[in-house]
Design a protein around this motif. Structure first.
Motif, PDB file in Angstrom:
ATOM      1  N   TYR A  83      -2.949   3.088  10.567  1.00 13.57           N
ATOM      2  CA  TYR A  83      -2.307   4.374  10.180  1.00 13.57           C
ATOM      3  C   TYR A  83      -2.275   4.736   8.792  1.00 13.57           C
ATOM      4  N   ARG A  84      -2.154   6.149   8.695  1.00 15.60           N
ATOM      5  CA  ARG A  84      -1.774   7.151   7.200  1.00 15.60           C
ATOM      6  C   ARG A  84      -0.647   7.674   7.627  1.00 15.60           C
ATOM      7  N   PHE A  85       0.403   7.333   6.601  1.00 10.19           N
ATOM      8  CA  PHE A  85       1.628   8.131   6.567  1.00 10.19           C
ATOM      9  C   PHE A  85       2.057   8.680   5.212  1.00 10.19           C
ATOM     10  N   GLN A  86       2.602   9.934   5.256  1.00  6.60           N
ATOM     11  CA  GLN A  86       2.900  10.983   4.141  1.00  6.60           C
ATOM     12  C   GLN A  86       4.030  11.567   4.593  1.00  6.60           C
ATOM     13  N   SER A  87       4.989  11.783   3.151  1.00  7.00           N
ATOM     14  CA  SER A  87       6.299  12.517   3.182  1.00  7.00           C
ATOM     15  C   SER A  87       6.149  13.104   2.037  1.00  7.00           C
ATOM     16  N   ARG A 111     -13.435  -2.471  23.286  1.00  7.21           N
ATOM     17  CA  ARG A 111     -14.678  -2.534  22.927  1.00  7.21           C
ATOM     18  C   ARG A 111     -15.613  -1.223  23.518  1.00  7.21           C
ATOM     19  N   SER A 112     -14.594  -0.522  24.088  1.00  4.67           N
ATOM     20  CA  SER A 112     -15.170   0.773  24.759  1.00  4.67           C
ATOM     21  C   SER A 112     -15.798   1.857  23.853  1.00  4.67           C
ATOM     22  N   PRO A 113     -16.200   2.977  24.214  1.00  3.54           N
ATOM     23  CA  PRO A 113     -16.841   3.959  23.118  1.00  3.54           C
ATOM     24  C   PRO A 113     -15.768   4.995  23.066  1.00  3.54           C
ATOM     25  N   PHE A 114     -14.672   4.669  23.270  1.00  2.00           N
ATOM     26  CA  PHE A 114     -13.607   5.745  23.101  1.00  2.00           C
ATOM     27  C   PHE A 114     -12.581   5.564  22.036  1.00  2.00           C
ATOM     28  N   HIS A 115     -11.985   6.520  21.622  1.00  5.52           N
ATOM     29  CA  HIS A 115     -11.060   6.142  20.435  1.00  5.52           C
ATOM     30  C   HIS A 115      -9.826   7.027  20.638  1.00  5.52           C
ATOM     31  N   ALA A 116      -8.832   6.268  20.051  1.00  5.61           N
ATOM     32  CA  ALA A 116      -7.427   6.944  20.553  1.00  5.61           C
ATOM     33  C   ALA A 116      -7.089   7.675  18.871  1.00  5.61           C
ATOM     34  N   GLU A 117      -6.855   8.921  18.736  1.00  3.37           N
ATOM     35  CA  GLU A 117      -6.218   9.598  17.711  1.00  3.37           C
ATOM     36  C   GLU A 117      -4.950   9.862  17.825  1.00  3.37           C
ATOM     37  N   LEU A 118      -4.335  10.000  16.729  1.00  2.83           N
ATOM     38  CA  LEU A 118      -2.791  10.482  16.667  1.00  2.83           C
ATOM     39  C   LEU A 118      -2.564  11.308  15.483  1.00  2.83           C
ATOM     40  N   HIS A 119      -2.137  12.381  15.526  1.00  2.00           N
ATOM     41  CA  HIS A 119      -1.985  13.420  14.459  1.00  2.00           C
ATOM     42  C   HIS A 119      -0.673  14.123  14.796  1.00  2.00           C
ATOM     43  N   HIS A 120       0.429  13.564  14.155  1.00  2.00           N
ATOM     44  CA  HIS A 120       1.965  14.074  14.224  1.00  2.00           C
ATOM     45  C   HIS A 120       2.406  14.640  12.875  1.00  2.00           C
ATOM     46  N   ARG A 121       3.305  15.512  12.928  1.00  2.31           N
ATOM     47  CA  ARG A 121       3.858  16.198  11.852  1.00  2.31           C
ATOM     48  C   ARG A 121       5.319  16.631  12.010  1.00  2.31           C
ATOM     49  N   ASN A 136       0.886  -1.332   0.000  1.00  7.15           N
ATOM     50  CA  ASN A 136       0.178   0.023   0.071  1.00  7.15           C
ATOM     51  C   ASN A 136       0.699   1.320   0.001  1.00  7.15           C
ATOM     52  N   TRP A 137       2.038   1.141  -0.568  1.00  8.10           N
ATOM     53  CA  TRP A 137       2.943   2.410  -0.654  1.00  8.10           C
ATOM     54  C   TRP A 137       2.556   3.007  -1.959  1.00  8.10           C
ATOM     55  N   ARG A 138       2.547   4.184  -2.101  1.00 10.22           N
ATOM     56  CA  ARG A 138       2.221   5.107  -3.283  1.00 10.22           C
ATOM     57  C   ARG A 138       3.126   6.266  -3.473  1.00 10.22           C
ATOM     58  N   ILE A 139       3.482   6.571  -4.696  1.00 11.08           N
ATOM     59  CA  ILE A 139       4.512   7.855  -4.949  1.00 11.08           C
ATOM     60  C   ILE A 139       4.005   8.711  -5.981  1.00 11.08           C
ATOM     61  N   ASN A 140       3.315   9.861  -5.535  1.00 12.38           N
ATOM     62  CA  ASN A 140       2.686  10.955  -6.560  1.00 12.38           C
ATOM     63  C   ASN A 140       3.760  11.875  -6.862  1.00 12.38           C
ATOM     64  N   ALA A 141       3.825  12.436  -7.895  1.00 11.58           N
ATOM     65  CA  ALA A 141       4.700  13.345  -8.455  1.00 11.58           C
ATOM     66  C   ALA A 141       3.713  14.647  -9.270  1.00 11.58           C
ATOM     67  N   SER A 153       3.626   7.868   0.261  1.00 10.09           N
ATOM     68  CA  SER A 153       2.542   7.697   1.002  1.00 10.09           C
ATOM     69  C   SER A 153       2.215   6.299   1.458  1.00 10.09           C
ATOM     70  N   GLN A 154       1.608   6.094   2.702  1.00 13.67           N
ATOM     71  CA  GLN A 154       1.289   4.513   2.614  1.00 13.67           C
ATOM     72  C   GLN A 154      -0.115   4.784   3.627  1.00 13.67           C
ATOM     73  N   ARG A 155      -1.058   3.659   3.388  1.00 10.65           N
ATOM     74  CA  ARG A 155      -2.251   3.930   4.089  1.00 10.65           C
ATOM     75  C   ARG A 155      -2.494   2.311   4.443  1.00 10.65           C
ATOM     76  N   THR A 156      -2.732   2.270   5.615  1.00  7.22           N
ATOM     77  CA  THR A 156      -3.232   0.744   6.284  1.00  7.22           C
ATOM     78  C   THR A 156      -4.315   0.973   7.062  1.00  7.22           C
ATOM     79  N   PRO A 157      -4.897  -0.145   7.621  1.00  9.55           N
ATOM     80  CA  PRO A 157      -6.161  -0.008   8.522  1.00  9.55           C
ATOM     81  C   PRO A 157      -5.648   0.488   9.798  1.00  9.55           C
TER      82      PRO A 157
END
Length: 761
Positions: A364-368, A403-413, A320-325, A358-362
């Protein structure tokens, strides 16, 4: 009764007719003649006749039995078998009708005379006589006519021949989509050869007539007769402009390989010279790309050579890696003002050049991304030029916690920001966040707790003498960091009741409260605005955690956003017939974080924002937005838009936009039929503040059974200096064949909101 030999002969004769007819159908249908929907022919008399139901379906095979109905039949010696008097032969979905059919048993050939007709699916053939050699699978149709029933097309040829080497030859061919007796446009060719093995066709002495006047001629034309592409000229464009003079565009398509092609387009402007545009496309199993190059040697009005290029490529890699120019560049800042390329070309200020991995998985999402810009607006000062991102790396994730109603989010840059003779930075931005999602269909509660850590390692920076900002100082370095918690609580109710005592209408009442707390960190006011801006205040701003976009600022807040929405819904369709929203933010503390210099914001309440949307019918819609300043007691921003659209090409738009002391515009556009054949269209965009028309055009369309003619005249301001351009466009469209002239259809789709233009809706 029909003898066994005669039955076998007729089965083979039916197959020969199918092959000849099927090839002719395929050839004419694919020779760059576009399929149309039924609606284009609404102005035509009822034709062609409906096909018999038994002729619709898959082609019969060799074993399908043949039935023959005839007034009389007789054997002629040992060699011939003759049927006479309204002979109808059927084999599956094939139907052949003639006055007389003579079958030669020894030669294995069939000869048909007297109003010969053949029909299968949407192909119908007719002629005075036909002969088929069943062994060589070849035949000939004299004075033949054909009809493509689904495509509303017809034509004729003095002779149709199918050869033993799988070619079809036609002499004195005529093709049109006009009804019988109508010769508004016709395509003629003295000779046409269709090579079914090679998938190519050629025509000699091809002529296109409109109103019996030749408008196009070619001594030789080559075209594809299957799904493969074929090199050759495309239809030209014509126009005239007050700045450019007469314009002629003649595209040529080059099919280099199955996965590589190019379109070369000379564009001549009488006042400037000739420009060459090329579009190259390529495709592999993992990569697709486009290279567009425009070159204008010695522009007579500009006084120099000019160019523009754009390169785009996407490559998909394993895991699931991708290169865009995306790379583009223009020779000069005025290129798009003078030679604008594509929609919105004249409003461009920067041309990005980027490379993204970039890479997109179930999980995380990574982009450089590496990105730089070419600025093509001379009005932008050096201190306002965009920074280069070398690179900009992002890592994002949003996962449930068990199984809780909580979600953990990470947004790093992480971003490296560079610009010549400026303060530069290495910036790290971390934003973890935990959200809870509680609720039922009648209520919701969403708490969120997170924090932001941002660190700037600055180069060429020093604090100014007043201590309230930074200045460019080569060789000096500074560091700034902030760690700020963020808490928010979003809550709301959705109440519902019958409306006006009716069973199928429901009214909702939706109060919503959004509390946000972010402590102030005034030190960030010192930082430059690398790529951060403040968001325009709208109804959605009531529920946002930050009033800025970009990591250089985090807006401090201790406030609650309050909103009330009510809707009237159609219970059966779920469509909103009418909705209204009203909201405001109440601040408990001053806002000390600012994007640039200025005073601390001390207002205890925001502007009052209101939105109303109405769609009482499928044809009519209205929307208005209003921002009212309670301190100044006047409107700061407003917009209203009405649209009446009973059909895709029948629309009226009335709009108004106002932004206090900045913008005050009215916009009216329409496309409307005057009669069944005549349609008018236009637009008027006027600045009320300057009492000046920014853009206006008007046009007329006339449509007949098989062709349409459009005229458009436009006057518009094309630059900031207020210079005007006037142009005139004309387009002749031959239904089922294509258009000659400027792309008026695309222009109308862009200029008239909701026009929704398809080819002859």
């Amino acid at each position: 009764m029909v003898s066994k030999q005669a039955q076998q002969g007729f089965r083979r004769a039916g197959l020969a007719v199918l092959l000849l007819g099927g090839c002719l159908w395929h050839d004419l249908a694919t020779a760059q003649i576009e399929a149309e929907e039924p609606e284009p022919w609404r102005l035509c008399p009822t034709w062609p006749p409906e096909r018999p139901p038994e002729t619709v379906g898959p082609a019969p095979d060799h074993g399908t039995p043949v039935t023959v109905d005839a007034d009389s039949s007789e054997g002629i010696g040992e060699q011939y078998f003759r049927y006479q008097g309204d002979v109808i032969m059927r084999q599956g979905t094939r139907q052949l009708r003639a006055e007389e059919i003579l079958y030669d048993i020894q030669a294995n050939a069939a000869e048909m005379r007297g109003e010969v007709d053949f029909i299968q699916n949407d192909l119908a053939l007719s002629g005075e006589q036909a002969r088929f050699d069943l062994d060589s699978d070849s035949g000939e149709f004299q004075q033949g006519g054909f009809r493509l029933l689904d495509r509303h097309a017809r034509g004729d040829a003095s002779r149709l021949r199918r050869t033993a080497d799988n070619r079809t030859l036609m002499d004195d061919l005529m093709f049109t989509t006009c009804a019988p007796g109508n010769r508004d446009w016709e395509l003629h060719a003295r000779e046409m050869e269709l090579d079914h093995e090679a998938g190519r066709g050629t025509a000699r002495h091809m002529r296109l007539d409109f109103k019996r006047v030749p408008i196009f001629y070619s001594p030789w034309v080559s075209f594809p007769i299957d799904e493969s592409r074929k090199s050759g000229f495309l239809f030209p464009d014509f126009g005239r402009s007050s700045r450019h003079g007469t314009e002629v565009v003649l595209p040529w398509y080059w099919n280099i390989r199955p996965n590589l092609d190019m379109t070369l387009t000379p564009h001549h402007r009488s006042e400037r010279g000739t420009q060459l545009r090329t579009e190259t496309r390529y495709l592999t199993a993992t990569t697709r790309g486009t290279l567009d190059v425009e070159y204008h040697p010695d522009d007579k009005l500009f006084g120099d050579d000019r160019y523009y290029y754009r390169y785009r490529q996407r490559t998909d890699l394993p895991a699931n890696w991708r290169i865009n120019a995306n790379v583009q560049r223009a020779s000069d800042p005025d290129y798009f003002l003078d030679l604008g390329s594509g929609p919105g070309g004249r409003t461009r200020t920067h041309l990005p050049q980027s490379l993204t991995i970039s890479q997109r998985t179930p999980w995380y999402r990574f982009q450089s991304r590496f990105r730089i810009f070419q600025t093509i607006d001379d009005a932008i000062e050096d201190s306002r030029l965009p920074y280069r991102e070398m690179p900009d790396m992002r890592l994002d994730s949003d996962l449930p916690i068990g199984r809780s109603p909580f979600h953990a989010e990470l947004h790093h840059r992480f971003t490296r920001l560079e610009r010549a003779d400026s303060i530069e930075a290495d910036r790290l931005h971390l934003h973890p966040r935990v959200t809870g999602r509680f609720g039922t269909p009648g209520w919701f509660l969403q708490p969120a707790l997170g924090g932001q850590y941002t660190r700037h390692e600055l180069s060429n920076a020093a604090i100014n003498d007043d201590g309230d900002g930074l200045v460019f100082s080569p060789g000096e370095d500074l560091s700034f960091s902030r760690s700020t918690p963020i808490f928010s609580l979003d809550s709301g109710l959705i109440l519902e009741r019958p409306f006006a005592g009716t069973a199928n209408l429901r009214q909702t009442l939706e109060p919503r409260l959004f509390y946000l707390y972010v402590p102030a960190d005034e030190e960030q006011n010192l930082l430059p605005r690398f790529d951060t801006r403040e968001i325009d205040f709208t109804f959605a701003s009531l529920f946002m955690e930050d009033r800025f976009v970009g990591p250089d600022r985090l807006g401090d807040a201790n406030r609650v956003g309050m909103a009330l929405t009510s809707r009237i819904l159609d219970r059966d369709s779920g469509r909103s017939l009418l909705s209204g929203s009203l909201g405001q933010i109440h601040h408990f503390d001053d806002r000390e974080v600012r994007l640039r210099g200025g005073e601390t914001a001390t207002e205890a309440r925001s502007e009052l924002v209101a939105e109303v949307q109405a769609a009482p019918t499928d044809s009519f819609s209205a929307r208005t937005t209003l921002l009212w300043d309670p301190d100044d007691r006047q409107t700061s921003r407003s917009a209203i838009q009405f649209q009446y659209r009973p059909e895709p090409r029948k629309v009226i738009n009335i709009g108004y936009r106002n932004r206090r002391n900045r913008l005050d515009q009215a916009d009216v556009s329409f496309a409307w039929p005057i009669t069944e054949r005549i349609r008018v269209f236009g637009r008027w965009n006027h600045s009320l503040e300057d009492d000046e028309t920014l853009d206006r055009f008007a046009g007329l369309e006339y449509e007949s059974c098989c062709w349409a003619l459009r005229f458009t005249s436009r006057r518009y301001i094309y630059n900031r200096d207020g210079d005007l351009d006037r142009n005139f466009m004309i387009q002749l469209e031959l239904k089922g064949l294509g258009g000659v002239g400027n792309p008026v259809r695309e222009f109308l789709g862009e200029g008239i909101m909701g026009y929704g233009y398809r080819e002859f809706d």
